[in-house]
Scaffold this active site. Structure first.
Site, short mmCIF file in Angstrom:
data_model
loop_
_atom_site.label_atom_id
_atom_site.label_comp_id
_atom_site.label_asym_id
_atom_site.label_seq_id
_atom_site.Cartn_x
_atom_site.Cartn_y
_atom_site.Cartn_z
N LEU A 62 0.81 -1.21 0.00
CA LEU A 62 0.00 0.00 0.00
C LEU A 62 0.85 1.27 0.00
O LEU A 62 0.41 2.32 -0.47
CB LEU A 62 -0.92 0.02 1.24
CG LEU A 62 -1.92 -1.13 1.36
CD1 LEU A 62 -2.65 -1.03 2.69
CD2 LEU A 62 -2.90 -1.11 0.21
N GLY A 63 2.02 1.21 0.58
CA GLY A 63 2.86 2.39 0.66
C GLY A 63 4.22 2.03 1.22
O GLY A 63 4.42 0.95 1.77
N GLY B 242 9.62 1.72 6.71
CA GLY B 242 9.33 0.42 6.12
C GLY B 242 8.16 0.49 5.15
O GLY B 242 7.93 1.51 4.52
N VAL C 221 3.95 -0.84 4.07
CA VAL C 221 2.63 -1.21 4.54
C VAL C 221 1.96 -2.07 3.49
O VAL C 221 1.97 -1.74 2.30
CB VAL C 221 1.76 0.04 4.83
CG1 VAL C 221 0.37 -0.38 5.30
CG2 VAL C 221 2.42 0.91 5.88
N LYS D 170 1.90 -3.08 8.90
CA LYS D 170 3.03 -2.15 8.85
C LYS D 170 4.29 -2.94 9.19
O LYS D 170 4.54 -3.30 10.34
CB LYS D 170 2.79 -1.02 9.87
CG LYS D 170 3.90 0.01 9.96
CD LYS D 170 3.51 1.06 10.99
CE LYS D 170 4.62 2.06 11.24
NZ LYS D 170 4.23 3.05 12.27
N ASP E 107 4.03 13.69 16.94
CA ASP E 107 4.29 13.63 15.50
C ASP E 107 3.00 13.77 14.71
O ASP E 107 2.74 13.02 13.76
CB ASP E 107 5.01 12.33 15.13
CG ASP E 107 5.70 12.42 13.76
OD1 ASP E 107 5.93 13.55 13.29
OD2 ASP E 107 5.99 11.36 13.17
#
Length: 814
Positions: free
Chosen positions: A508-509, A514, A516, A530, A627
């Protein structure tokens, strides 16, 4: 003189107030009319409540409702025509010749939009409607004062003091609350709060017809299904259960204090109290608030303990074991527990037991599963017995009551101690219990020894389930982490199957920490895995921190963690799958952000703020995220925002205000100046990040990118420049097409600037931000915002700093 609440009390009010000429009423000759200027309103004698026409939120439809008169924030407590709105301001509310209160659309006076449908009047009487200071709209015969109809018999989403919920056995009236469809739509929504009269009556919150939350039985002092203190200093409840009615209502000890209970559109039962000094509603109670509040969370014969730190909140009652051990190991207790083989509960009752009457009554019947008994001397209702499966048993500290479960004698030593049998019999039973414990310890030790030998002699699975590889030197350390009470672990085989061996088509990304992957479990549930890079900045400390923090959090605006996996050097987090990726995917793309109109952007801003409020104030922990940024806000199928990525979050003590670190983590452009330069962080650090995010959502620009022609190096400086020049609309994203309220957009920019003030003390709390977003109160002028946060002190920047251009949470639907 004391009067019982209900109709006699209302008639008492009429005798002393109904004839006062100063009271406003609705009659056949004096209607309430809508109009462009707001129309006329009906006000109670003490000016506490008002009735009139209104449009909720962003809606243009017109409704007749009741709200608090002197409170600037229009808090509607009752709506007449909630499912039949009027399209314009032509409506009027009057009394017809039959004595009914009737709402008409002036464009069509043949068919009423809404009516009370009360009985016809005698020929020599006429009806009058009056709004009482209790918030009850009553319709009565003018001469005899006979009550014809009252709004308290037809609640909407709000319960006021002295308003009943329950069932009138004589008339069949069912008093219950139903949520609005949304904050802009008062139509009947998805959630209902009502009393179930079957057996021992108890209160439930339903989603449709499905029980969502059980407020419990009346135990003589309170509803037993949620956490309250025995003696509450603010309000008190009263309960009636006879051949005439089943009802519960409440009142304030200090009747001058305004309070209300609301079932909101998200499925929360919330109690609000008005604090005049703070000029706002303060939330006094919100349920359900934790996993144990979910009805049937631990299934039949399961016990839910929110303070359980051994595995997870569910445990089986004595004499029972998990019905589905595999699901139980994945922290899913919905299948509940079953009685252990050989565990008997219907054995003959031993003569001579000295028990209380309730215990004797339960023991007489083998069908009696458990009982509880409230202290009658303290106002309790006495014996309450359960038959069949026990569902929704949980632990309260404080506020619970003693509960007695029927179990096998050998399962519970305490039960054995109650027996008055011979000393020899007692000794045999105690020996049997002791032998059982010793045998269990021996078997456990042997099993542990074999498991340890197996680990030493076998190699651990790699990421291909069909092969083997050498065990990691860190294996034993990671194995120890599996006993952490807040870590729901997934087996690596499960994730390999779900993601098709982490195939590229399921990615996915990808980001600095790292990749996903999208996956699907065998039960059909979609997940996002993840998978942290071995070389990422997020080490074991950040990984364990993220799992520990997010596993304790439950909120609609926080991403839901399903579990985690540690395999050799790999660390993986398993989240709920959210199909609409992250917020930055939309707002920083010229084409995609055109799909976010002002209403949706404002909803996203509110959702993020509510998520932060939960972290800072409403959760069991006090969390500083550290964050917050657009890439760490995910969007579900309905574009509702969910805050994610808690690897850098920190927990605060209840009274802790600020902390210091030499390891600055986060994203430049979102960091507050005191954090980036000095390592100081607090809740105001998150408020600063929220302010940056708010301005980004409105402008469609990244804060870290300079704007052509601006003298400032970032978006905040550019916004401040335009704000001072009075060019507010130049700040707004060009892709944001009309219609939108210029005043509301300007107010949001104003709030954003207040959040990014240089000094932390000058920034509002997130609770103040939410209040300012929802109300038209006067805002303080902002000072020059902070611009130095782009340049961090290198001596403090030894920690992990993420790059805003790449995010691990950039999810892509397939």
């Amino acid at each position: 003189m004391n009067f019982a609440p209900g109709i006699p009390y209302i008639l008492f009010q009429f005798l002393f107030l109904g004839l006062c000429s100063c009271l406003e009423t609705i009659s056949i000759t004096q209607p309430i009319r809508d109009g462009d200027g707001g129309g006329s309103i009906l006000v109670s004698s003490g000016e506490i409540f008002a009735l009139g026409f209104f449009s909720p939120g962003k809606s243009n439809y017109r409704y007749v409702g009741i709200w608090y008169h002197k409170i600037t924030e229009k808090s509607v407590v009752w709506v007449a025509n909630r499912d039949n709105p009027i399209n314009d301001t032509s409506g009027f509310l009057s009394i017809d010749t039959q004595g009914n209160l009737v709402l008409f659309d002036n464009n069509d006076q043949k068919v009423p939009v809404w009516s009370t449908n009360s009985s016809s009047l005698p020929t020599n009487e006429y009806a009058v409607a009056q709004l009482l200071d209790s918030g009850n709209l009553v319709l009565f015969q003018n001469e005899s004062k006979h009550l014809l109809w009252q709004s308290f018999d037809y609640p909407t989403d709000t319960q006021l003091p002295n308003m009943k919920l329950g069932l009138d056995r004589r008339t069949g009236l069912n008093w219950f609350l139903t949520s609005w469809k949304s904050e802009d739509d008062p139509r009947i929504g998805n959630y209902t709060l009502r009393i179930d009269p079957a057996g021992s009556p108890q209160m439930f919150l339903y989603r449709g017809q499905v029980p969502l939350f059980r407020l419990g039985h009346w135990n003589g002092m309170r509803l037993s299904g949620f956490l309250v203190f025995t003696s509450d200093p603010v309000y008190y409840d009263s309960f009636v259960n006879n051949d005439k009615e089943i009802s519960i209502m409440w009142n304030m000890y200090n009747i001058s204090i305004l309070s209300r209970i609301v079932v909101d559109e998200s499925g929360l039962v919330q109690r609000y109290v008005w604090y005049q000094q703070e000029n706002g509603w303060q939330q006094f109670l919100s349920e359900p608030s934790e996993p144990c509040d979910e009805y049937g969370h631990c299934g039949a014969f399961g016990l839910c303990d929110p303070n359980n730190t051994t595995f997870f909140e569910c445990a089986c009652l004595p004499g029972f074991e998990p019905k589905s051990p595999s699901e139980w190991n994945f922290r899913d207790g919905t299948h509940g527990c079953v009685r252990k083989p050989g565990s008997l509960i219907c054995s003959k009752v031993i003569n001579g037991l000295s028990l209380e009457a309730c215990e004797k009554e339960c023991l007489r019947s083998c069908n009696c599963t458990a009982y509880a008994s409230a202290n009658i001397s303290e106002g309790g209702s006495g014996c309450l017995a359960w038959h069949g499966d026990l569902v929704n048993t949980r632990i309260f500290t404080p506020g619970g009551q003693d509960f007695y479960l029927r179990v096998d004698e050998l399962e519970l030593a305490q039960y054995t101690k109650k027996s008055k049998g011979s000393v020899a019999t007692k000794g045999i039973r105690m020996i049997m219990v002791a032998l059982g414990v010793i045998i269990f310890i021996i078997i456990s030790f042997i099993a542990y020894w074999f498991a340890k030998m197996k680990r030493k002699g076998h190699r651990q699975l790699p990421l291909n389930a069909n092969n083997t590889s050498g065990a990691s030197p860190r294996e034993e350390k990671l194995e120890e982490s599996r006993t952490h009470p807040d870590l729901p672990f997934f087996d690596i085989r499960t994730l390999i199957t779900a993601t098709d061996d982490f195939s590229a088509k399921n990615m996915l990304g990808q980001g600095g920490f790292g990749s996903v992957y999208k996956g699907q479990l065998v039960n059909g549930q979609e997940i996002a895995v993840k998978r942290l890079s071995k070389h990422s900045g997020q080490g074991m400390h950040e990984f364990m921190n993220e799992v520990t923090v997010i596993a304790k959090l439950q909120h609609r605006n926080l991403v839901r963690l399903l579990g985690c996996c540690i395999h050799e050097e790999e660390k993986m987090l398993i989240y709920e799958y959210l199909p609409n990726k992250s917020l930055d995917y939309f707002i920083f793309d010229v084409t995609k952000r055109a799909h976010l109109d002002w209403s949706k952007r404002f909803d996203i801003v509110n959702g993020i703020a509510r998520g932060i409020l939960y972290l800072h104030q409403d959760s069991r922990l006090k969390i500083i995220h550290r964050d917050l940024k657009a890439s760490n806000v995910l969007l579900d199928a309905s574009m509702n925002p969910k805050i994610s990525d808690f690897g850098m979050a920190r927990m605060f003590g209840e009274d802790q205000i600020q902390a210091n670190t030499d390891r600055v983590v986060g994203t430049y452009g979102y960091m507050s100046p005191e954090y980036a330069m000095q390592g100081l962080y607090s809740t105001k650090s998150d408020v600063f990040s929220f302010g940056v995010l708010l301005v980004e959502i409105i402008s469609g620009r990244k804060n870290t990118e300079s704007v052509n022609g601006s003298q400032f190096p970032n978006l905040i400086g550019h916004v401040w420049e335009l704000w001072n020049d009075g060019r507010v609309l130049d700040i707004v994203d060009p892709a944001l097409c009309q219609p939108f309220s210029t005043d509301k957009v300007s107010r949001c920019i104003h709030i954003g600037l207040l959040c990014v003030q240089e000094a932390a003390t000058e920034r509002p709390d997130i609770s103040d931000v939410i209040f300012m977003l929802a109300n038209e109160t006067t805002l303080p002028p902002p000072n020059t915002p902070a611009f130095t946060f782009l340049y961090a002190d290198s001596s403090k920047s030894s920690g992990s700093v993420s790059c805003n251009r790449v995010s691990i949470t950039t999810l892509e639907a397939r």
